[in-house]
Write an enzyme that holds these catalytic residues in place. Sequence first.
Site, PDB file in Angstrom:
ATOM      1  N   PRO A 222       0.829  -1.200   0.000  1.00 51.72           N
ATOM      2  CA  PRO A 222       0.000   0.000   0.000  1.00 51.72           C
ATOM      3  C   PRO A 222       0.870   1.260   0.000  1.00 51.72           C
ATOM      4  O   PRO A 222       1.752   1.386   0.853  1.00 51.72           O
ATOM      5  CB  PRO A 222      -0.806  -0.099   1.298  1.00 51.72           C
ATOM      6  CG  PRO A 222      -0.725  -1.522   1.695  1.00 51.72           C
ATOM      7  CD  PRO A 222       0.555  -2.069   1.142  1.00 51.72           C
TER       8      PRO A 222
ATOM      9  N   GLY B 130       3.687   4.504   5.135  1.00 53.58           N
ATOM     10  CA  GLY B 130       4.829   4.309   6.023  1.00 53.58           C
ATOM     11  C   GLY B 130       5.449   2.930   5.916  1.00 53.58           C
ATOM     12  O   GLY B 130       6.191   2.511   6.797  1.00 53.58           O
ATOM     13  N   LEU B 131       5.165   2.221   4.824  1.00 55.87           N
ATOM     14  CA  LEU B 131       5.675   0.852   4.675  1.00 55.87           C
ATOM     15  C   LEU B 131       6.835   0.773   3.689  1.00 55.87           C
ATOM     16  O   LEU B 131       7.306  -0.314   3.371  1.00 55.87           O
ATOM     17  CB  LEU B 131       4.536  -0.081   4.227  1.00 55.87           C
ATOM     18  CG  LEU B 131       3.380  -0.223   5.228  1.00 55.87           C
ATOM     19  CD1 LEU B 131       2.250  -1.065   4.634  1.00 55.87           C
ATOM     20  CD2 LEU B 131       3.859  -0.858   6.537  1.00 55.87           C
ATOM     21  N   GLY B 132       7.273   1.911   3.193  1.00 54.01           N
ATOM     22  CA  GLY B 132       8.442   1.929   2.305  1.00 54.01           C
ATOM     23  C   GLY B 132       8.134   1.565   0.870  1.00 54.01           C
ATOM     24  O   GLY B 132       9.018   1.095   0.142  1.00 54.01           O
ATOM     25  N   SER B 133       6.883   1.790   0.427  1.00 49.54           N
ATOM     26  CA  SER B 133       6.524   1.327  -0.919  1.00 49.54           C
ATOM     27  C   SER B 133       7.361   1.994  -2.005  1.00 49.54           C
ATOM     28  O   SER B 133       7.745   1.341  -2.976  1.00 49.54           O
ATOM     29  CB  SER B 133       5.026   1.495  -1.186  1.00 49.54           C
ATOM     30  OG  SER B 133       4.734   2.776  -1.635  1.00 49.54           O
TER      31      SER B 133
ATOM     32  N   ALA C 153      10.477   3.115  -1.932  1.00 50.81           N
ATOM     33  CA  ALA C 153      11.823   2.520  -1.980  1.00 50.81           C
ATOM     34  C   ALA C 153      11.759   1.101  -2.530  1.00 50.81           C
ATOM     35  O   ALA C 153      12.633   0.673  -3.295  1.00 50.81           O
ATOM     36  CB  ALA C 153      12.440   2.508  -0.581  1.00 50.81           C
ATOM     37  N   ALA C 154      10.708   0.369  -2.161  1.00 48.28           N
ATOM     38  CA  ALA C 154      10.589  -1.019  -2.612  1.00 48.28           C
ATOM     39  C   ALA C 154      10.378  -1.078  -4.123  1.00 48.28           C
ATOM     40  O   ALA C 154      10.977  -1.912  -4.817  1.00 48.28           O
ATOM     41  CB  ALA C 154       9.440  -1.711  -1.883  1.00 48.28           C
TER      42      ALA C 154
ATOM     43  N   ASP D 193      14.897   3.346   4.450  1.00 45.06           N
ATOM     44  CA  ASP D 193      14.002   2.551   3.582  1.00 45.06           C
ATOM     45  C   ASP D 193      14.783   1.847   2.476  1.00 45.06           C
ATOM     46  O   ASP D 193      14.436   0.731   2.080  1.00 45.06           O
ATOM     47  CB  ASP D 193      12.933   3.443   2.939  1.00 45.06           C
ATOM     48  CG  ASP D 193      11.824   3.800   3.912  1.00 45.06           C
ATOM     49  OD1 ASP D 193      11.999   3.558   5.125  1.00 45.06           O
ATOM     50  OD2 ASP D 193      10.798   4.338   3.480  1.00 45.06           O
TER      51      ASP D 193
END
Length: 343
Positions: free
Chosen positions: A128, A132-135, A137-138, A179
Amino acid sequence: MIGLTSLTESGSTRNPMNTSDTSATPSPDGLGVGQSHAKVILLGEHAVVYGKPAIAFPVHTLRLDASAELSGDGWRVETPFHQGHVRPEAEPTDELERLLSVTALRNTLDFLGERPAGISVLVKGFIPPARGLGSSAAVAGAIAQAVAGAYGHTLTRQELFELIQSVERVAHGTPSGLDAYATTEPAPVWFEQGAAHPLQLSAWPRLLVADTGVTGRTSEAVSRVRERYERTQAVVEGLLDEAATLTHGAEHDLRVGDHEALGEKMNRNHVILRELGVSSRALDTLVESATRAGALGAKLTGGGMGGCMIALVDSETESQVRASVIAAGARDVWAVPDLEVQT
Ligand code: PMV
């Protein structure tokens, strides 16, 4: 015992385009692949922007798999957030997400010194965005690995870090680099001043990640803390120093397996983040509901102002806490670790 075998030191901010001779010859089939995953920050977000330490854990259930193929005419990127140059109407983040993917492709090709007539990049999976889950950078990490792979080049840890950072600067200006490591390392990391180190755990803490469903913008949250810092420097410095002390203590708690002490530090870190102005009513509600249901600790995770919170649970409290945050409005809940990586 869990540990990383190697993480490269890096404080460099040099341009990835100037780094090395990459000898970019297309791989025999012109195909490359890349993987990444979401991350949560256990302690230390925002403080890490000011050179303090932070601890991050991978969320392997939320992962991305990218493939790149040198073929056809033109450049095409397809991700869960957008397809080619089509603009889907759903999320308010679509435009930024598109920019990030295209920047990841372009910067990796620049780094390789390549301008292919045709390249097609496909990213599958979902993290998502703006939670704040690093999407961001991922997405950048998965694309960079796949594009480099299509040219037969395996990016070093340093090259991958710098390519992700070059995209993250588009996403939120002055990223700490946390991240960039945490979304491409399979194990928990300690991150401080541009360098990542392995963490030793006596037992993996059980975390629930709950999504408010509200998008938050890390760049806005970082600016908010910066404004507060400029207005009331001594107060904010005190809060950041305290966050750093908590993170150092948490490293010890993880090493000896004292999850009760760890939970208390998470609770206090949430209060600090609230005082820094980056929590929200939805986040506070989920944190309170997790604590009431028996979580050992709970806090917002990542940039804040929306996004996700994490709760530290054990086998006895996990289902109660999960039910409680869902009743309090959590849109999604994920467990960390998933069974695959549990030791
Ligand atoms: O919201 P995320 O997943 O991008 O995490 C941001 C973490 C911050 O500490 C707030 C910013 C940073 O660059 O480390």
